[in-house]
Structures are given as C-alpha cells and as structure tokens.
Design a protein around this motif. Structure first.
Motif, PDB file in Angstrom:
ATOM      1  N   LEU A   1      36.649  42.695  41.073  1.00  0.00           N
ATOM      2  CA  LEU A   1      37.714  41.697  41.203  1.00  0.00           C
ATOM      3  C   LEU A   1      38.537  41.588  39.917  1.00  0.00           C
ATOM      4  O   LEU A   1      39.760  41.415  39.963  1.00  0.00           O
ATOM      5  CB  LEU A   1      37.109  40.334  41.549  1.00  0.00           C
ATOM      6  CG  LEU A   1      36.471  40.215  42.938  1.00  0.00           C
ATOM      7  CD1 LEU A   1      35.844  38.832  43.115  1.00  0.00           C
ATOM      8  CD2 LEU A   1      37.492  40.471  44.041  1.00  0.00           C
ATOM      9  N   VAL A   2      37.866  41.697  38.770  1.00  0.00           N
ATOM     10  CA  VAL A   2      38.579  41.653  37.492  1.00  0.00           C
ATOM     11  C   VAL A   2      39.546  42.832  37.402  1.00  0.00           C
ATOM     12  O   VAL A   2      40.705  42.687  36.991  1.00  0.00           O
ATOM     13  CB  VAL A   2      37.593  41.662  36.309  1.00  0.00           C
ATOM     14  CG1 VAL A   2      38.340  41.855  34.986  1.00  0.00           C
ATOM     15  CG2 VAL A   2      36.793  40.371  36.271  1.00  0.00           C
TER      16      VAL A   2
ATOM     17  N   SER B   1      35.493  44.930  50.237  1.00  0.00           N
ATOM     18  CA  SER B   1      36.392  45.924  49.657  1.00  0.00           C
ATOM     19  C   SER B   1      37.846  45.548  49.917  1.00  0.00           C
ATOM     20  O   SER B   1      38.692  45.594  49.016  1.00  0.00           O
ATOM     21  CB  SER B   1      36.101  47.308  50.233  1.00  0.00           C
ATOM     22  OG  SER B   1      34.782  47.706  49.969  1.00  0.00           O
ATOM     23  N   ALA B   2      38.126  45.163  51.165  1.00  0.00           N
ATOM     24  CA  ALA B   2      39.491  44.772  51.513  1.00  0.00           C
ATOM     25  C   ALA B   2      39.888  43.475  50.820  1.00  0.00           C
ATOM     26  O   ALA B   2      41.058  43.278  50.472  1.00  0.00           O
ATOM     27  CB  ALA B   2      39.622  44.622  53.027  1.00  0.00           C
ATOM     28  N   THR B   3      38.939  42.585  50.621  1.00  0.00           N
ATOM     29  CA  THR B   3      39.234  41.340  49.905  1.00  0.00           C
ATOM     30  C   THR B   3      39.654  41.633  48.476  1.00  0.00           C
ATOM     31  O   THR B   3      40.610  41.045  47.951  1.00  0.00           O
ATOM     32  CB  THR B   3      38.000  40.416  49.911  1.00  0.00           C
ATOM     33  OG1 THR B   3      37.658  40.107  51.265  1.00  0.00           O
ATOM     34  CG2 THR B   3      38.290  39.132  49.151  1.00  0.00           C
ATOM     35  N   ALA B   4      38.932  42.564  47.814  1.00  0.00           N
ATOM     36  CA  ALA B   4      39.306  42.956  46.456  1.00  0.00           C
ATOM     37  C   ALA B   4      40.700  43.574  46.448  1.00  0.00           C
ATOM     38  O   ALA B   4      41.514  43.293  45.555  1.00  0.00           O
ATOM     39  CB  ALA B   4      38.285  43.941  45.895  1.00  0.00           C
ATOM     40  N   TYR B   5      40.986  44.404  47.450  1.00  0.00           N
ATOM     41  CA  TYR B   5      42.307  45.005  47.540  1.00  0.00           C
ATOM     42  C   TYR B   5      43.363  43.929  47.816  1.00  0.00           C
ATOM     43  O   TYR B   5      44.491  44.012  47.332  1.00  0.00           O
ATOM     44  CB  TYR B   5      42.326  46.054  48.638  1.00  0.00           C
ATOM     45  CG  TYR B   5      43.529  46.974  48.583  1.00  0.00           C
ATOM     46  CD1 TYR B   5      43.512  48.103  47.772  1.00  0.00           C
ATOM     47  CD2 TYR B   5      44.663  46.721  49.336  1.00  0.00           C
ATOM     48  CE1 TYR B   5      44.601  48.948  47.713  1.00  0.00           C
ATOM     49  CE2 TYR B   5      45.751  47.563  49.287  1.00  0.00           C
ATOM     50  CZ  TYR B   5      45.718  48.672  48.471  1.00  0.00           C
ATOM     51  OH  TYR B   5      46.820  49.504  48.409  1.00  0.00           O
ATOM     52  N   GLY B   6      42.968  42.907  48.598  1.00  0.00           N
ATOM     53  CA  GLY B   6      43.880  41.812  48.847  1.00  0.00           C
ATOM     54  C   GLY B   6      44.182  41.027  47.585  1.00  0.00           C
ATOM     55  O   GLY B   6      45.313  40.586  47.367  1.00  0.00           O
ATOM     56  N   VAL B   7      43.167  40.840  46.731  1.00  0.00           N
ATOM     57  CA  VAL B   7      43.387  40.185  45.436  1.00  0.00           C
ATOM     58  C   VAL B   7      44.368  41.008  44.608  1.00  0.00           C
ATOM     59  O   VAL B   7      45.300  40.474  43.996  1.00  0.00           O
ATOM     60  CB  VAL B   7      42.054  40.011  44.687  1.00  0.00           C
ATOM     61  CG1 VAL B   7      42.294  39.567  43.249  1.00  0.00           C
ATOM     62  CG2 VAL B   7      41.164  39.006  45.411  1.00  0.00           C
TER      63      VAL B   7
ATOM     64  N   GLN C   1      50.309  43.366  52.463  1.00  0.00           N
ATOM     65  CA  GLN C   1      48.916  43.787  52.379  1.00  0.00           C
ATOM     66  C   GLN C   1      48.005  42.613  52.029  1.00  0.00           C
ATOM     67  O   GLN C   1      46.863  42.550  52.491  1.00  0.00           O
ATOM     68  CB  GLN C   1      48.776  44.891  51.327  1.00  0.00           C
ATOM     69  CG  GLN C   1      49.510  46.170  51.711  1.00  0.00           C
ATOM     70  CD  GLN C   1      49.317  47.278  50.706  1.00  0.00           C
ATOM     71  OE1 GLN C   1      48.244  47.848  50.591  1.00  0.00           O
ATOM     72  NE2 GLN C   1      50.367  47.583  49.957  1.00  0.00           N
ATOM     73  N   LEU C   2      48.505  41.690  51.227  1.00  0.00           N
ATOM     74  CA  LEU C   2      47.723  40.505  50.877  1.00  0.00           C
ATOM     75  C   LEU C   2      47.343  39.726  52.127  1.00  0.00           C
ATOM     76  O   LEU C   2      46.202  39.252  52.271  1.00  0.00           O
ATOM     77  CB  LEU C   2      48.527  39.618  49.923  1.00  0.00           C
ATOM     78  CG  LEU C   2      47.954  38.239  49.609  1.00  0.00           C
ATOM     79  CD1 LEU C   2      46.638  38.364  48.850  1.00  0.00           C
ATOM     80  CD2 LEU C   2      48.952  37.417  48.807  1.00  0.00           C
ATOM     81  N   LEU C   3      48.286  39.607  53.059  1.00  0.00           N
ATOM     82  CA  LEU C   3      48.041  38.825  54.260  1.00  0.00           C
ATOM     83  C   LEU C   3      47.349  39.625  55.360  1.00  0.00           C
ATOM     84  O   LEU C   3      46.465  39.108  56.055  1.00  0.00           O
ATOM     85  CB  LEU C   3      49.378  38.275  54.787  1.00  0.00           C
ATOM     86  CG  LEU C   3      50.133  37.321  53.863  1.00  0.00           C
ATOM     87  CD1 LEU C   3      51.493  36.974  54.458  1.00  0.00           C
ATOM     88  CD2 LEU C   3      49.326  36.058  53.619  1.00  0.00           C
TER      89      LEU C   3
END
Length: 430
Positions: free
Chosen positions: A325-326, A269-275, A159-161
């Motif tokens: 993000l936190v 949103s997806a970037t936060a989920y990726g984090v 999911q990160l990638l």
C-alpha cells in the motif's frame, strides 16, 4: 488559406468544461478495460493454459497497435475534434470485448488476442490521454494545465471506482461477467459522446504560442519535420517512452500479478491498485495545477527520480501488505502526473496548433515503451521465476528519463516573449 479546424478556444466555459468531463469519463472506461487484463491474467492462465509471458505479449501487442494509431488520432483531434474519435473508440472497445468474451480454450482461443490486442486496442489508441489533452489544451488559454490534469485524470479515476468492482466479480473466477459490465458501459457512453460533442466545429480563433519551436505548416510532412528536428522534442519523446515502460508496461500489466505472486488475493491486489489509482487521480490534478505555476522540466525530473526510487521499495514487498500500500501511494502520486505537465510544456514550446500531432507521437513512444515493459516483465518472470530484474531495470531507465529532462529550459519564464500563430491575428495573452 488554412482550412478551419476544430482547434479554436471555445469562449463558452460550459462548452470547454463539457469536454473536460466527457474526456474524464471516456478515459475512465478505456483505462479500466486496459487494466482489467492484469486482473484476468491468472484466470486466463488457468482457463487457456497460457504462460504469463504469452498473456503479457497480448498486452504488448495492444500497446504496439496503440502506438500506430496514436499519431493519426492526434492529427484528427487537431483538425476534426474529438467527437468521432471518442465515439468510435468506445465502439471499438465494446466490439473487442465481445470477441474476448466469445473466446474459449481450443479452436476459438484466437478471438481473445484478436479482440483485445486488435480491435479494442484501436479504441485504446483513439481514446487516449493525448487526444483528450490536445482537445482540452486547444480550448484553454488560462488554467490549461489544471484543465488538462482534471480531464486526463479519468485514466485513473475510473480505475479507482471500477477496478475493485471488477476484481470482486472475478473473485469467483467469472471474468466474462466483469467484461460484460465494461462492454455495456462503453456502449451507453457512445450516444452521450455524440450528443455532447455534436454541432459544427469551432471557427479558428487566436491561440497562445509561448515559445513555439518553429513555424507550422498546413502539411503533415512539414510539421513532422519540425518536430523531428527539434532536440527538445527528442528529449521529451525518449523520456516519455521510458515513462511508458515504467507505468503502462511493468506496473499496469504486472503489479497485480506480482501481488498475487506475493500471496495476496485478487480483491486485496485490486484494492492496492485502487489506492494507486486514487492517489494518481489527485497527483494528476496537482501536477496540472503546478504546471501552470512552476518550472515544468524540473517537475518532470522530480517525478522520474522519485518513481525510480519507488521500485526499490517494490523489490522488498514480500508478504507485507502495508508495504504494498505504501508503494501504491508513492508510485500513484508520480504515475500519470507526467501527462498534464508534458502536454502543457509541449503546447507552449512546439505550439498548440500541432499539439494533437505532437502528443500523438509522444503517446506512440509511450505505448512502445509500455509494450517493451509488458513483454519484458512476462519474459523475465518466466525465465527467473520472480520480478526482481524487472523492478531493477525499471529503476535504471527511470533515472535515465530524469537525466534526459533535467537540462531542458522552460522559457515561459521569459516574460513578454510570445510568438503568435502566423496564420492568425495577434492578441495579448497572460
């Protein structure tokens, strides 16, 4: 005489780590497909005219199917190995995605829930963390927790990638192209699974039983009875069901819709989920390493407690992207980190021979808890117009999970106390 099963510890390091790597890859695709529902949810609402509660029910139904499949998949992993489970699961996911992509508003709309919550969900149940965890744990007598942590980390590493890529493709509203990419990836991985996991099952070998709770039988009914009569197993089961409610249920299904509710677009949103997924990847590997060295119930208690506290932060995200993000970092560190610890603990307390069945039952509870979380999240949002009650409920049940685990012992600390598998010859283990 017990039939040979695919549970012997492979003495060849390359063979064992091959299973770790393949488990990582298959989990990566399976969990990315599962996570894609939350990204597609706003698009499906617009295209099909369905409510958030209705789409959340699709996710809930998928988890119920996974719960039904999980124990059987665990039994197959115990006796036949992961080869056909992984290949068959990938095929089911690919077919299910094909049905989803064929759905359109009107007469063929039913193909979407059938494909995702029916056919693909069978694949999700076959390509599950417990199957990979059991396959790995049965082959490692040293560094079991670390190897399990790395293999099952595919559930977040993929999911990160891939999740940001899927989100970018959906940015313009085209969710079908994104699903096509996932379908092709699953299909390409099928022959790889068949090739790398080919050959005859390994002959039974010696296994480690640190403090196995009771003898194990050749029959499913007897082994089920052993598990269901164990207070320790019940404590782990119900805490794991709550784990599913707070992770697969409310966060995996509703975090990105919540981010959209807060005003963030699909890509942020997806970037936060990726984090979250990236930190989760590291958290699972770290948890696996710690599981080999520290008191495992204490580790689980800490995880559930911090997870409960993180929901307080989630309530106050508002339009603050930094706060989101936190939260992603905090929750990600303690998200799927329960998996390698639980697999290691159950392997030593209930026995490696029935680890697939044990983890299959736990995963069924996890999936049912996830179904409850996904369904409740959608229903409560439709009823109240926000997620506040969902986050508060998640905080409360996470505290309950911590309380269930806090009193368990880790008898691995009693040096020299080992119980050998009664069907096999004795051997000294570290």
């Amino acid at each position: 005489m017990r039939a040979a099963s695919y549970t012997g510890v492979d003495k060849g390091g390359a063979g064992r780590w091959m299973i770790v790597g393949l488990g990582f890859a298959t989990l990566a695709f399976a969990f990315t497909v599962r996570g894609s529902l939350s990204l597609a949810m706003p698009l499906w609402q617009a295209e099909f005219g369905w409510s958030r509660g209705a789409i959340s029910s699709i996710a809930a139904c998928a988890m119920i199917v996974m719960a039904l499949v999980a124990p059987f998949a665990g039994g197959v992993a115990d006796n036949k190995g992961p080869r056909m489970l992984l290949a068959g699961g990938l095929l089911a996911i690919a077919i299910g995605l094909g049905l989803v992509m064929a759905a359109s508003p009107g007469a063929s709309g039913w193909l979407l829930p059938l494909g995702f919550a029916g056919v693909a969900a069978v694949g999700f149940g076959a390509i599950a963390q417990h199957v990979v965890a059991a396959a790995i744990a049965q082959r490692f007598d040293r560094n079991r927790g670390l190897a399990t942590g790395i293999g099952t980390a595919g559930s977040t590493g993929g999911q990160l990638l891939m999740m940001p890529l899927i989100a970018a493709m959906m940015q313009g509203g085209d969710w079908r192209s994104a699903f096509m990419v996932l379908t092709v990836g699953c299909i390409l991985l099928i022959p790889v699974s068949l090739l790398l996991l080919g050959g005859s099952p390994a002959e039974p070998n010696t296994k480690q039983y640190d403090v196995a709770e009771g003898a194990h039988s050749d029959t499913l009914a007897a082994n089920l009875k052993t598990l269901l009569r164990s207070p320790l197993f019940h404590a782990v089961f119900w805490s794991y069901a709550i784990c599913g409610f707070t992770t697969s249920g409310v966060i995996e299904t509703h975090l990105m819709p919540y981010a959209a509710y807060c005003g963030f677009g699909p890509l942020p949103s997806a970037t936060a989920y990726g984090v979250l997924s990236g930190v989760n990847l590291g958290g699972m590997i770290l948890a696996g390493w710690l599981a080999d060295r520290t008191h495992r119930p204490l580790l689980l208690t800490v995880i559930y407690t911090v997870r409960a506290a993180s929901f307080i932060l989630l309530i106050y995200i508002g339009d603050d992207y930094t706060a989101l993000l936190v939260f992603a970092v905090i929750f990600g560190l303690f998200d799927y980190s329960t998996v390698p610890i639980t697999a290691s603990y159950i392997a030593s307390r209930m026995g490696v021979r029935i680890l697939g069945l044990s983890m299959g039952l736990l995963s069924a509870g996890h999936a049912l808890g996830g179904a409850a979380g996904a369904w409740a999240g959608g229903i409560l949002f439709d009823a109240t117009g926000n997620y506040t009650i969902v986050w508060l409920a998640s905080m409360v049940v996470a505290v309950i999970a911590a309380a269930l685990i806090a009193g368990l012992k880790d008898d691995r600390a009693i040096k020299g106390f080992r119980r050998p598998d009664p069907h096999l010859s004795e051997r000294s283990f570290p």
